[in-house]
Enzyme design. Structure first.
Site, PDB file in Angstrom:
ATOM      1  N   ARG B 377       0.838  -1.039   0.060  1.00 57.37           N
ATOM      2  CA  ARG B 377       0.015  -0.098  -0.046  1.00 57.37           C
ATOM      3  C   ARG B 377       0.925   1.189  -0.017  1.00 57.37           C
ATOM      4  O   ARG B 377       0.468   2.386  -0.029  1.00 57.37           O
ATOM      5  CB  ARG B 377      -0.795   0.070   1.360  1.00 57.37           C
ATOM      6  CG  ARG B 377      -1.839  -1.336   1.202  1.00 57.37           C
ATOM      7  CD  ARG B 377      -2.871  -1.114   2.402  1.00 57.37           C
ATOM      8  NE  ARG B 377      -3.283  -2.641   2.778  1.00 57.37           N
ATOM      9  CZ  ARG B 377      -4.285  -2.811   3.462  1.00 57.37           C
ATOM     10  NH1 ARG B 377      -5.040  -1.873   3.847  1.00 57.37           N
ATOM     11  NH2 ARG B 377      -4.483  -4.097   3.811  1.00 57.37           N
ATOM     12  N   VAL B 378       2.133   1.016   0.397  1.00 57.62           N
ATOM     13  CA  VAL B 378       3.073   2.334  -0.059  1.00 57.62           C
ATOM     14  C   VAL B 378       3.523   2.261  -1.425  1.00 57.62           C
ATOM     15  O   VAL B 378       3.455   3.559  -1.792  1.00 57.62           O
ATOM     16  CB  VAL B 378       4.282   2.066   0.955  1.00 57.62           C
ATOM     17  CG1 VAL B 378       5.287   3.145   0.557  1.00 57.62           C
ATOM     18  CG2 VAL B 378       3.727   2.012   2.432  1.00 57.62           C
TER      19      VAL B 378
END
Lengths: 120, 514
Positions: B377-378
């Site tokens: 998700r980064v």
């Protein structure tokens, strides 16, 4: 019976600060086995709370002045004196689940622990 | 720290000083007695001044941890083994909330969650006391995760990039290489630590083994030692034969040690291997403490158990030192079921997952990454521009390949562009395979992916691609050092860089023989 009810029974078993045998007989005569066990456990706890154990290196050190001070600190408690030469100096007081260490032995033990921590 | 010595004269002098200064201050201790003892849990009376999470000491020296405060009893889990404790024995509080001693000397060591060494070397007695349970850093104390943590594994660095301060879950069935991914990441940090440039920070590692076999921990330790990675690593082990209490405490001890280094401004990688066994240990303790059992007999706070742990992975802002803790928790699934209770809990806590699938593993794709179900998700914020420019291309191609792969059985009936896409996809899948204990530096990762993504391997048989890659790397190291240095900076691939890559690749291909 609930724990609170047994607690009330225990309190009712005392006349002043002393346990009344006759009251104990009367109150416990109708208790079931399980409730009697709970009653005895709470009674022992109550008795323990009533007593203060004072350990001294030499029992003869205990005198009227010491007794007066202890009764001021622990009013309405029974003071029990024990002799423990290993304390070296000072006293060790056990009141219920609190232990107050004022002995030389305890100081020396703390000192040894600190030296071990600070020095290789 | 220099060794301090004290002579016997000095000790006696101090003692005499204490004697003259013998005051009347009392040392108070809260005591209790054992009422019930069984299954590593003690129920004690007294201890009225005890606090939650406080360490207690039994009369034989065994330590315990208070986990429950009832109306007139206290529940304590044993932290050590004792065969001589019995009903009526005394217990006293220590006044200490459970902590572990953390120091730089822990690097290279193997300890248990109480800090007791397991590697046969001296105990570390001096250091900072780090509480096992602490509140995680607040929102204001954090900063954005934008610095890559390079695992050295092509598939991860290209498609599921991890940043320093992120939590990335490694999830899969037993025997699929979860620990291998974690160990390779540690080995890569050690390699990078030895070749740091000016503005780069080293990454220290903490490997927490929970409920593992001792032989497994020994093997990991030996692997790290042989790779020169142990000097940057602390191993915290609560093995399968240790009590459930120690297995429950192990991850918290690990993160407490990691926080020690983080507070000094260091970047730390922590691996929890694995949190499934951690959940089992906590369930065992909760059931023995007669806490209400919920789904799958886990207690109601099983989510909180892991969220409070994983929230301590953080990237601190520069005002607070700029250190970070990157967490790679490991979860073991059964039959690839990522929708089970504990896996879904931890997936919802972490910032992405690396999903290892058994059918990929069995078909020879190792690491067995399921790119479709894995995510970071980064994302691109944790990638260098160089990697981003090659990875973006292959992500799309791999996604298209997966969709088309079902038609592979109709090989002779497909049009040219579909066949080309399938062949490209096969080569991309092949180039992402990597042997164990062989993490690659980023410049070689970028070169490998670039050469396949730009079609230079379309005429190389798929089975020869690994050999091609190895020889290509050797060629670049011998003939294109400047190019590799440029790629290592992580800067975006310029036209000049692309041209140089093209030139070197064509030169290599001319001489490449199977």
């Amino acid at each position: 019976m609930t724990r609170k009810q047994l607690q009330i029974l225990v309190e009712q078993s005392y006349t002043g600060h002393s346990l009344d045998g006759a009251k104990v007989e009367q109150l416990t005569s109708k208790l079931s086995h399980k409730d009697l066990r709970g009653y005895i456990r709470l009674l022992k706890k109550r008795e323990q709370e009533q007593q203060v154990h004072v350990a001294l290196p030499v029992a003869s050190v205990y005198n009227q002045n010491v007794n007066k001070v202890l009764l001021e600190v622990f009013p309405d408690k029974e003071i029990l004196i024990e002799e423990d030469a290993l304390l070296l100096l000072g006293a060790k007081i056990t009141a219920n689940d609190m232990v107050y260490e004022m002995s030389l032995r305890s100081r020396l033990e703390d000192f040894i622990e600190k030296v071990e921590q600070l020095y290789d | 720290m220099t060794k301090s010595t004290i002579t016997s004269d000095a000790i006696i002098k101090k003692l005499e000083g204490r004697l003259t200064d013998f005051g009347t201050d009392a040392k108070t201790t809260n005591v209790g007695r054992i009422e019930k003892l069984g299954d590593e849990v003690v129920v004690a009376s007294g201890l009225s001044k005890a606090v939650m999470g406080e360490e207690v000491e039994f009369q034989d020296g065994t330590l315990g941890l208070i986990l429950e405060l009832n109306e007139d009893t206290v529940s304590i889990v044993l932290l050590g083994k004792s065969t001589i404790l019995k009903e009526g024995d005394s217990i006293k509080t220590t006044g200490r909330i459970l902590s572990v001693i953390a120091d730089d000397k822990l690097l290279g060591r193997v300890v248990n969650p109480l800090g007791i060494p397991l590697d046969g070397k001296d105990e570390i007695k001096k250091g900072k006391q780090m509480r096992l349970e602490r509140v995680a850093a607040g929102v204001v104390d954090r900063q954005k995760v934008d610095t890559p943590l390079k695992t050295g594994i092509k598939a991860v660095d290209a498609l599921i990039p991890i940043g320093r301060g992120q939590r990335e879950l490694i999830i899969g069935d037993r025997g699929l290489g979860k620990t291998a991914v974690a160990v390779d990441t540690i080995i890569n940090q050690a390699k990078l630590n030895k070749t740091l440039s000016k503005n780069q920070k080293r990454v220290l590692c903490v490997y927490v083994a929970i409920g593992q076999k001792q032989s497994t921990v020994a093997r990991v330790m030996q692997t790290l030692q042989e790779a020169g990675a142990l000097e940057y690593t602390v191993i915290v082990a609560a093995n399968a034969s240790d009590s459930a209490a120690l297995q429950y405490l192990a991850p918290y001890a690990g993160v407490a040690i990691a926080e020690y280094f983080m507070e000094k401004g260091e970047d730390v990688l922590i691996i929890y291997d694995d949190l499934t066994k951690h959940a089992f240990a906590y369930r065992q303790i909760s059931l023995v403490l007669k806490r209400p059992a919920g789904r799958e007999a886990y207690p109601g706070d099983i989510f909180y158990l892991h969220s409070i742990l994983l929230e301590r992975a953080v990237r601190m802002n520069d005002r607070l030192g700029g250190g970070s803790i990157t967490a790679l928790p490991v979860i073991e699934t059964q039959a690839d079921d990522i929708s089970a209770y504990i896996p879904t809990n931890v997936i919802s806590i972490t910032d992405g997952q690396i999903f290892l699938k058994s059918d990929l593993f069995n078909s020879g794709i190792r690491p067995a990454l399921d790119v479709g179900n894995s995510v970071s998700r980064v994302g691109g914020d944790a990638q260098t521009k160089a990697m981003k420019s090659v990875a973006g291309k292959i992500k799309l191609e791999l996604a298209q390949y997966r969709e088309l792969a079902v038609f592979a059985q109709f090989g002779s009936e497909l049009d040219e562009s579909t066949t080309r896409q399938l062949e490209r996809g096969k080569r991309l899948t092949e180039i992402l395979k990597q042997p164990q204990y062989n993490p690659l530096p980023e410049e070689l990762e970028v070169a490998s992916i670039w050469v396949v993504a730009n079609g230079y391997t379309d005429d190389i048989p798929v089975n020869d691609l690994r050999d091609f890659e190895d020889k290509y790397h050797d060629y670049l190291k011998a003939h294109a050092k400047k190019l590799l240095e440029t790629l290592a900076t992580g800067a975006k691939l310029t036209d000049e860089t692309n041209a140089e890559l093209q030139k070197q690749t064509e030169a290599f291909k001319k001489g490449f023989k199977k």
